[in-house]
Scaffold this motif. Structure first.
Motif, PDB file in Angstrom:
ATOM      1  N   ILE A   1       0.835  -1.268   0.018  1.00  0.00           N
ATOM      2  CA  ILE A   1      -0.031  -0.004   0.042  1.00  0.00           C
ATOM      3  C   ILE A   1       0.990   1.433  -0.085  1.00  0.00           C
ATOM      4  N   VAL A   2       1.816   1.372   0.735  1.00  0.00           N
ATOM      5  CA  VAL A   2       2.814   2.189   0.922  1.00  0.00           C
ATOM      6  C   VAL A   2       3.648   2.660  -0.353  1.00  0.00           C
ATOM      7  N   ILE A   3       4.117   1.512  -0.953  1.00  0.00           N
ATOM      8  CA  ILE A   3       4.704   1.744  -2.276  1.00  0.00           C
ATOM      9  C   ILE A   3       3.627   2.180  -3.573  1.00  0.00           C
ATOM     10  N   GLY A   4       2.419   1.581  -3.396  1.00  0.00           N
ATOM     11  CA  GLY A   4       1.437   2.018  -4.350  1.00  0.00           C
ATOM     12  C   GLY A   4       1.046   3.433  -4.116  1.00  0.00           C
ATOM     13  N   LEU A   5       0.838   3.925  -2.960  1.00  0.00           N
ATOM     14  CA  LEU A   5       0.484   5.340  -2.766  1.00  0.00           C
ATOM     15  C   LEU A   5       1.604   6.027  -3.322  1.00  0.00           C
ATOM     16  N   ILE A   6       2.660   6.012  -3.214  1.00  0.00           N
ATOM     17  CA  ILE A   6       3.970   6.573  -3.668  1.00  0.00           C
ATOM     18  C   ILE A   6       3.854   6.645  -5.274  1.00  0.00           C
ATOM     19  N   SER A   7       3.839   5.321  -5.640  1.00  0.00           N
ATOM     20  CA  SER A   7       4.302   5.152  -7.306  1.00  0.00           C
ATOM     21  C   SER A   7       2.980   5.516  -8.175  1.00  0.00           C
TER      22      SER A   7
END
Length: 863
Positions: free
Chosen positions: A337-343
């Motif tokens: 989720i963290v990586i998706g929210l950034i990417s």
């Protein structure tokens, strides 16, 4: 935030490089999906706007409707607007100076029609009543008849009928005349009075050879009387596949006989009434979307899979201090989720920015070269953004969830020690003795390194294979699109064709006058003669082979009758053409041994199936002889000419040559050879065509017509050629833009995956150096690993690409039939590019690793 999520964030921060690489992988994937979707939507938008600018905005047209039927059409809830039009007919143009255009053609529009059909006013105003007209500018510039605003006209309007004909002729039918005398008359005359209120540019839909100059009056529902008929052109609120069935049903309910569709415009909406066209578009969209989706999924999955062992170890440590299976799963999902929210937001912005910059370059490149009034513009749709987000989120979920499930099943000790990732059984790392003997110990160590951690090796390999498939698939798809467009176009490669209606030859004096006109840049003279040839059944076209099997009576003594068209070029044109197709000019000009260039490839439209087909006219070879017979003697006797030697085979037509169909053959010869093959009676039947290219085709046409040569026909195909060339060039821009985009993404993917994989092996490389591997030996090991990666990826990637190419070819075959050809240049480019990119990534990463301190690398836990 709970403690597990806090530890997950700390782990991401500590492993900055791995986190950054994962984010970059997701960004690249999201950017690719966003860019491809935006490119397709924006390109379709350009073609829709340009088609509307050229031919008007309408989707369905109902012909010859009454006032009651018109009311039903206007009451349809699917109609956004309805334009009324009517062709009144022709009136003689008094004082006209152009014998090829002796008429005024009177058309009527309502206010909506003037807007929808792009009538361009140059002076004055548009008509408001049926007593007012606007006149096209060529009446003054070409016919030399001057009108002023306020002039009153009394016109006797009728329909054109050829002598003995029972159907009226329209604007697409050229003037009927013989020996300078009209062989057509105006019938059903009615008189109308008009006042000139303005002037318009020449309408785009008026062909250059149309016999009448367009003038437009006004019509609306109040003017339509009981028996009057008009055409209703409908622009729909929503363009979807159901429009065809809806229009047919509306026509059936209201007894409307003729319904026409704006197929060119609907084509760019992805719609077609043709089942073959619809099947082709659906199949191609599904295949291309599947390839792009798989590529996108692989990019994101690799970004996570390349460092599965690192996450497994972290999860094992969490388990050792009491973390449950659910907490471990949630930890990995939280990381996703963290990586998706950034990417994902960055990926969407990067994709849109990349396409926006690409369009800016495209517009500056194509400006003035395409004759387009419209420009590429960035079209962002909620659907394309939603698709990019959904694909990315789903892939991130799968990419994170699967390792989490696997890690949750491992014991804490096994996860920390990573005993499942690295298995050093003899069978697992066994290499061939041939490798060591041929390449040395460094190659063997490199190969063992790859086998030692198969998961990481497979991730890199999969990334390479997907990149190869993406590039070759897109290359083959764009080549197929261009080939299909070539097959469906008329193929006019000139601006103006000049010939005599009575079939006589154009004399040299007149020809020199025309080719020396200002603006003429190129010309070609073709003398045409028709004949026959009996061709052995073994070498006739495949389509004829099928017919002959069903009906043997088509053969005579095992031979099939071919229609032969002999085209003779003048010396300068033949010399240039022979050089272009690789033929011997001296051989072609030897009348004692007649030789010809043979067009062995033909293309035509099968009227039964609606397919565009490219096939071989005849299975002949260079050096073979073709025996010609019977140049259509009036007495019907069959005569034989000298056999003609095939000097060269080609699929390139000289300027102005019309293609033949199945059972026909085009032969290009010199004038001397034609004179040898035909006798005086034959030569009297030769037709001559002069084809011109001009920088100002309309002006050149006017200058030729002002020569007032009797029986001279002038056909200006500049508009259709312009449209076809624009489509080809736009398709090329789209194709190359698509290929460059996919190539850039594939290169970034490969470079990212390999460099990350090498960074994760820092401790492994430090260990090899600690036991004595020299820098030279290390470089050799890297080189051999590059070769192993390249060869293995090509062994898997090329066959997979061929399978997808066959699927794409079969999809095109629903509408277009042509030979399957592998894109050899693209394949060669891929082979070279794979080794260059893999080698560059290895060298780049290897150079950074060389600078690492051995002790620090052995101690390093995080990347």
């Amino acid at each position: 935030m709970n403690i597990v999520n806090t530890l997950t964030l700390r782990h991401l921060k500590q492993n900055r490089r791995r986190t950054l690489v994962t984010i970059i992988g997701v960004i690249i994937s999201v950017a690719m999906v966003t860019a491809v979707a935006t490119l397709v939507v924006s390109f379709s938008d350009l073609m829709i706007r340009q088609t509307i600018a050229d031919t008007g905005e309408w989707h369905v047209q109902y012909h010859d409707v009454t006032k009651e039927q018109l009311a039903a059409i206007e009451g349809d809830d699917r109609a956004r607007s309805v334009a009324i039009s009517r062709d009144l007919g022709y009136a003689s143009l008094e004082g006209g100076q152009n014998p090829n255009k002796p008429y005024l053609f009177i058309k009527e529009y309502d206010a909506q029609g003037f807007a929808q059909f792009q009538v361009e006013l140059s002076k004055g105003r548009l008509p408001n009543t049926d007593k007012e007209v606007v006149i096209s500018e060529p009446v003054a510039t070409n016919a030399k008849v001057k009108y002023e605003i306020g002039d009153r006209l009394t016109l006797r309007i009728g329909e054109r009928f050829e002598q003995g004909g029972d159907h009226p002729l329209d604007q697409t039918e050229p003037l009927r005349r013989e020996d300078g005398t009209l062989t057509e008359t105006l019938q059903h005359i009615k008189t109308r009075d008009y006042t000139v209120v303005g002037f318009i540019k020449r309408p785009a839909w008026e062909t250059a050879w149309a016999p009448g100059y367009t003038i437009i009056s006004y019509v609306n529902e109040d003017i339509i009387r009981g028996n009057d008929r008009v055409d209703a052109s409908v622009a729909l609120q929503r363009v979807n596949p159901s429009l065809f069935a809806h229009a047919e049903e509306l026509a059936k309910q209201n007894q409307i006989e003729t319904v026409q569709y704006n197929n060119e415009l609907l084509h760019y909406y992805g719609l077609s009434k043709s089942e073959a066209s619809y099947s082709m578009m659906f199949s191609l969209s599904a295949i291309l979307m599947a390839v792009i989706m798989i590529g996108s999924v692989s990019l994101i999955y690799n970004a996570f899979a390349i460092s599965v062992s690192e996450r497994s170890r972290h999860l094992g440590m969490l388990a050792s201090v009491g973390a449950t299976k659910r907490q471990k799963r949630n930890s990995v999902l939280f990381e996703g989720i963290v990586i998706g929210l950034i990417s994902i937001p960055i990926g969407i912005l990067c994709g849109l920015a990349g396409i926006g910059i690409t369009f800016w370059f495209m517009n500056t490149m194509i400006e003035g070269a395409l004759w387009t009034s419209e420009k590429l513009r960035l079209i962002v749709t909620p659907l394309s953004l939603l698709m990019a987000c959904l694909v990315s989120m789903l892939t991130i979920f799968v990419s994170t969830y699967l390792p989490a499930i696997k890690a949750s099943k491992l014991s804490a000790m096994d996860a920390i020690r990573q005993t499942t990732d690295v298995k050093l059984t003899a069978k697992a790392v066994k290499t061939s003795k041939f490798i060591r003997k041929l390449f040395g110990i460094e190659a063997e160590i490199g190969l063992k390194n790859l086998k030692r951690n198969k998961r990481r090796y497979h991730a890199v390999l999969f990334s390479l294979v997907i990149s190869i498939v993406l590039f070759l698939t897109v290359s083959f798809f764009t080549a197929g699109m261009t080939q299909s467009l070539e097959l469906s176009r008329e193929g006019a490669n000139y601006d103006i064709e000049v010939s005599y209606s009575n079939g006589k030859r154009i004399d040299d004096r007149l020809m020199r006058s025309m080719v020396s006109l200002d603006g003429v840049t190129d010309y070609n003279v073709i003398h045409e003669l028709y004949g026959n040839a009996w061709v052995d059944a073994a070498i006739i076209a495949d389509e004829l082979q099928e017919k002959v099997k069903k009906d043997k009576s088509m053969l005579q003594d095992g031979k099939y009758p071919y229609d032969i068209k002999i085209h003779a070029l003048n010396d300068s044109s033949l010399q240039a053409y022979a050089r272009a197709v690789g033929a011997d000019y001296e051989q072609l000009t030897d009348p004692d041994h007649p030789a010809a260039i043979v067009m062995d490839t033909i293309q035509y439209k099968d009227m039964d199936t609606g397919k565009y087909i490219q096939t071989k006219a005849m299975d002949t070879k260079v050096g073979q002889r073709i025996e010609l017979t019977n140049f259509y003697k009036e007495n019907g006797e069959e005569t034989k000419a000298d056999p003609v030697i095939v000097a060269a085979l080609t699929d390139q037509a000289p300027m102005g040559m019309n293609p033949t169909g199945v059972g026909g053959l085009n032969m290009i010869v010199s004038e001397r050879v034609m004179n040898r093959l035909a006798d005086d009676e034959d030569l009297d039947n030769v037709s001559t065509y002069l084809h011109l290219k001009s920088t100002e085709p309309m002006r050149t046409q006017q200058e030729i017509e002002e020569m007032h040569e009797t029986n001279l026909n002038v056909y200006n195909v500049y508009q259709s050629r312009k449209s076809e060339e624009r489509q080809i060039l736009l398709m090329s821009v789209f194709s190359y833009g698509f290929i460059v985009l996919i190539s850039a993404i594939a290169i970034a993917n490969i470079f990212n995956t390999i460099s990350t994989g090498l960074s994760l092996r820092k401790r492994e490389f430090a260990m090899l150096k600690s036991v004595g591997m020299t820098p030279k030996g290390f470089a050799r090991m890297m080189n051999y690993e590059s070769i192993f990666y390249g060869v293995k990826s090509l062994l898997f990637g090329l066959p997979a690409s061929f399978v997808v190419m066959v699927l794409i070819y079969r999809a095109f075959a629903n509408k277009f039939s042509y030979g399957f050809t592998l894109p050899w240049m693209s394949i060669l480019s891929v082979i070279v590019a794979v080794f260059v990119i893999v080698g560059s990534a290895m060298v780049y990463s290897g150079a950074k690793i060389k600078k690492e301190n051995i002790i620090d690398a052995l101690k390093q836990e995080n990347i």
